[in-house]
Design a protein around this motif. Structure first.
Motif, PDB file in Angstrom:
ATOM      1  N   LYS A  19       0.813  -1.216   0.000  1.00  0.00           N
ATOM      2  CA  LYS A  19       0.000   0.000   0.000  1.00  0.00           C
ATOM      3  C   LYS A  19       0.849   1.269   0.000  1.00  0.00           C
ATOM      4  N   ALA A  20       2.038   1.214   0.607  1.00  0.00           N
ATOM      5  CA  ALA A  20       2.929   2.378   0.568  1.00  0.00           C
ATOM      6  C   ALA A  20       3.345   2.674  -0.863  1.00  0.00           C
ATOM      7  N   PHE A  21       3.725   1.630  -1.597  1.00  0.00           N
ATOM      8  CA  PHE A  21       4.111   1.832  -2.993  1.00  0.00           C
ATOM      9  C   PHE A  21       2.897   2.142  -3.863  1.00  0.00           C
ATOM     10  N   GLU A  22       1.729   1.672  -3.476  1.00  0.00           N
ATOM     11  CA  GLU A  22       0.509   2.059  -4.186  1.00  0.00           C
ATOM     12  C   GLU A  22       0.344   3.574  -4.138  1.00  0.00           C
ATOM     13  N   GLY A  23       0.454   4.135  -2.941  1.00  0.00           N
ATOM     14  CA  GLY A  23       0.324   5.585  -2.792  1.00  0.00           C
ATOM     15  C   GLY A  23       1.431   6.346  -3.496  1.00  0.00           C
ATOM     16  N   LEU A  24       2.655   5.827  -3.400  1.00  0.00           N
ATOM     17  CA  LEU A  24       3.795   6.487  -4.043  1.00  0.00           C
ATOM     18  C   LEU A  24       3.654   6.493  -5.562  1.00  0.00           C
ATOM     19  N   PHE A  25       3.382   5.314  -6.135  1.00  0.00           N
ATOM     20  CA  PHE A  25       3.246   5.216  -7.594  1.00  0.00           C
ATOM     21  C   PHE A  25       2.075   6.056  -8.102  1.00  0.00           C
ATOM     22  N   CYS A  26       0.970   6.007  -7.385  1.00  0.00           N
ATOM     23  CA  CYS A  26      -0.217   6.752  -7.796  1.00  0.00           C
ATOM     24  C   CYS A  26       0.062   8.254  -7.793  1.00  0.00           C
ATOM     25  N   GLY A  27       0.703   8.714  -6.725  1.00  0.00           N
ATOM     26  CA  GLY A  27       1.027  10.132  -6.630  1.00  0.00           C
ATOM     27  C   GLY A  27       2.009  10.582  -7.692  1.00  0.00           C
ATOM     28  N   LEU A  28       3.016   9.760  -7.969  1.00  0.00           N
ATOM     29  CA  LEU A  28       4.005  10.107  -8.989  1.00  0.00           C
ATOM     30  C   LEU A  28       3.382  10.150 -10.390  1.00  0.00           C
TER      31      LEU A  28
ATOM     32  N   GLY B  72      -0.214  17.848 -16.761  1.00  0.00           N
ATOM     33  CA  GLY B  72      -0.598  18.561 -17.970  1.00  0.00           C
ATOM     34  C   GLY B  72      -1.745  17.918 -18.719  1.00  0.00           C
ATOM     35  N   ARG B  73      -2.030  16.655 -18.393  1.00  0.00           N
ATOM     36  CA  ARG B  73      -3.174  15.962 -19.005  1.00  0.00           C
ATOM     37  C   ARG B  73      -4.455  16.339 -18.257  1.00  0.00           C
ATOM     38  N   ALA B  74      -5.581  15.956 -18.827  1.00  0.00           N
ATOM     39  CA  ALA B  74      -6.866  16.196 -18.162  1.00  0.00           C
ATOM     40  C   ALA B  74      -6.909  15.459 -16.829  1.00  0.00           C
ATOM     41  N   GLY B  75      -7.544  16.083 -15.841  1.00  0.00           N
ATOM     42  CA  GLY B  75      -7.581  15.495 -14.508  1.00  0.00           C
ATOM     43  C   GLY B  75      -8.163  14.097 -14.473  1.00  0.00           C
ATOM     44  N   TRP B  76      -9.250  13.876 -15.185  1.00  0.00           N
ATOM     45  CA  TRP B  76      -9.892  12.558 -15.165  1.00  0.00           C
ATOM     46  C   TRP B  76      -8.990  11.495 -15.786  1.00  0.00           C
ATOM     47  N   LEU B  77      -8.220  11.886 -16.829  1.00  0.00           N
ATOM     48  CA  LEU B  77      -7.327  10.936 -17.476  1.00  0.00           C
ATOM     49  C   LEU B  77      -6.157  10.583 -16.554  1.00  0.00           C
ATOM     50  N   ARG B  78      -5.644  11.579 -15.862  1.00  0.00           N
ATOM     51  CA  ARG B  78      -4.558  11.336 -14.912  1.00  0.00           C
ATOM     52  C   ARG B  78      -5.011  10.364 -13.827  1.00  0.00           C
ATOM     53  N   CYS B  79      -6.222  10.576 -13.324  1.00  0.00           N
ATOM     54  CA  CYS B  79      -6.775   9.686 -12.293  1.00  0.00           C
ATOM     55  C   CYS B  79      -6.961   8.278 -12.843  1.00  0.00           C
ATOM     56  N   LEU B  80      -7.551   8.178 -14.023  1.00  0.00           N
ATOM     57  CA  LEU B  80      -7.853   6.874 -14.606  1.00  0.00           C
ATOM     58  C   LEU B  80      -6.597   6.037 -14.791  1.00  0.00           C
ATOM     59  N   VAL B  81      -5.577   6.622 -15.391  1.00  0.00           N
ATOM     60  CA  VAL B  81      -4.339   5.884 -15.653  1.00  0.00           C
ATOM     61  C   VAL B  81      -3.629   5.537 -14.357  1.00  0.00           C
ATOM     62  N   ALA B  82      -3.515   6.511 -13.457  1.00  0.00           N
ATOM     63  CA  ALA B  82      -2.821   6.271 -12.189  1.00  0.00           C
ATOM     64  C   ALA B  82      -3.520   5.188 -11.370  1.00  0.00           C
ATOM     65  N   PHE B  83      -4.837   5.250 -11.292  1.00  0.00           N
ATOM     66  CA  PHE B  83      -5.588   4.269 -10.500  1.00  0.00           C
ATOM     67  C   PHE B  83      -5.508   2.879 -11.129  1.00  0.00           C
ATOM     68  N   ALA B  84      -5.559   2.820 -12.450  1.00  0.00           N
ATOM     69  CA  ALA B  84      -5.493   1.521 -13.121  1.00  0.00           C
ATOM     70  C   ALA B  84      -4.145   0.851 -12.891  1.00  0.00           C
ATOM     71  N   VAL B  85      -3.073   1.623 -12.984  1.00  0.00           N
ATOM     72  CA  VAL B  85      -1.729   1.065 -12.799  1.00  0.00           C
ATOM     73  C   VAL B  85      -1.543   0.547 -11.383  1.00  0.00           C
ATOM     74  N   VAL B  86      -1.947   1.346 -10.386  1.00  0.00           N
ATOM     75  CA  VAL B  86      -1.740   0.900  -9.002  1.00  0.00           C
ATOM     76  C   VAL B  86      -2.706  -0.218  -8.613  1.00  0.00           C
ATOM     77  N   SER B  87      -3.856  -0.287  -9.263  1.00  0.00           N
ATOM     78  CA  SER B  87      -4.763  -1.406  -9.023  1.00  0.00           C
ATOM     79  C   SER B  87      -4.111  -2.711  -9.460  1.00  0.00           C
ATOM     80  N   LEU B  88      -3.439  -2.673 -10.602  1.00  0.00           N
ATOM     81  CA  LEU B  88      -2.705  -3.845 -11.071  1.00  0.00           C
ATOM     82  C   LEU B  88      -1.580  -4.199 -10.101  1.00  0.00           C
ATOM     83  N   TRP B  89      -0.886  -3.185  -9.622  1.00  0.00           N
ATOM     84  CA  TRP B  89       0.194  -3.394  -8.648  1.00  0.00           C
ATOM     85  C   TRP B  89      -0.319  -4.096  -7.392  1.00  0.00           C
ATOM     86  N   VAL B  90      -1.435  -3.620  -6.843  1.00  0.00           N
ATOM     87  CA  VAL B  90      -1.992  -4.211  -5.630  1.00  0.00           C
ATOM     88  C   VAL B  90      -2.424  -5.654  -5.872  1.00  0.00           C
TER      89      VAL B  90
END
Length: 216
Positions: free
Chosen positions: A91-100, A108-126
């Motif tokens: 979970k520590a790396f989940e938060g770190l990767f998501c934030g980075l 610089g990307r749209a907020g929703w796109l940044r959230c979507l990609v970041a959440f999808a990547v860390v979901s796979l990580w978890v």
């Protein structure tokens, strides 16, 4: 121009940042503790949603601290002691990767796109992280009655489906809540010397004309 670029990252956190960090950590603990659906050797919970949201609002360090302390404390409080160190790391790396991803890689990307990609990547990580955890724990006889390789693989597969449900629901919740939060927190959690007050802001940092003139 180089001097202007250096000042873009010059910011400090406010007292409210630390208050929000404590609040998100407590929320991650409560969300993990109160909503527990038994599944396999562990349980399904939705504390990941809080970690994701914290990463968007507080950045990678705040997200990492929230992930490190809140969910692992819930494991300790509910008797899942063997999972606590693994949870802390995952979970520590989940938060770190998501934030980075949200604040740096996709800036610089749209907020929703940044959230979507970041959440999808860390979901796979978890999901992968807990599958590996169950595989190792069963392989070494720490879980179950047998430490056979087939049993370990079965545990890993079972872990994948339960954490996929867990992170999928958490991602949906975080997608609803997160996109608006950086704008609400803008200028309150981070104080910068130039441009955007927050490293998690949707706005790109720009130097004033006077500053650009001085750097030439």
């Amino acid at each position: 121009m180089k001097a202007a670029q250096k000042t873009e990252k010059a910011y400090k956190v406010t007292t409210l940042y630390y208050v929000m960090l404590g609040l998100f950590t407590a929320l991650a603990f409560v969300a993990t503790l109160l909503i527990q659906i038994p599944a396999g050797w562990g349980y399904i919970n939705f504390g990941d949603a809080v970690v994701m949201i914290a990463s968007v609002v507080l950045g990678p360090v705040g997200g990492a601290v929230t992930g490190l302390l809140g969910p692992a404390a819930a494991d300790l409080a509910t008797g899942f002691l063997i999972y606590a160190p693994f949870t802390a790391v995952i979970k520590a790396f989940e938060g770190l990767f998501c934030g980075l991803l949200y604040s740096k890689v996709l800036r610089g990307r749209a907020g929703w796109l940044r959230c979507l990609v970041a959440f999808a990547v860390v979901s796979l990580w978890v999901s992968v992280g807990y599958a590996v955890t169950d595989f190792l724990l069963v392989s070494f006889g720490a879980l179950g009655d047998t430490n056979s390789l087939p049993a370990a693989w079965a545990a890993a597969v079972a872990s994948l489906w339960k954490t996929t449900i867990q992170t999928g629901v958490s991602m949906a919740v975080a997608m609803i809540v997160s996109p608006k939060l950086p704008k609400l927190a803008h200028g309150k959690l981070f104080v910068g010397r130039t441009g955007s007050d927050s490293p998690t802001s949707d706005a790109e940092t720009k130097s004033s004309p006077d500053e650009e003139e001085r750097t030439r």
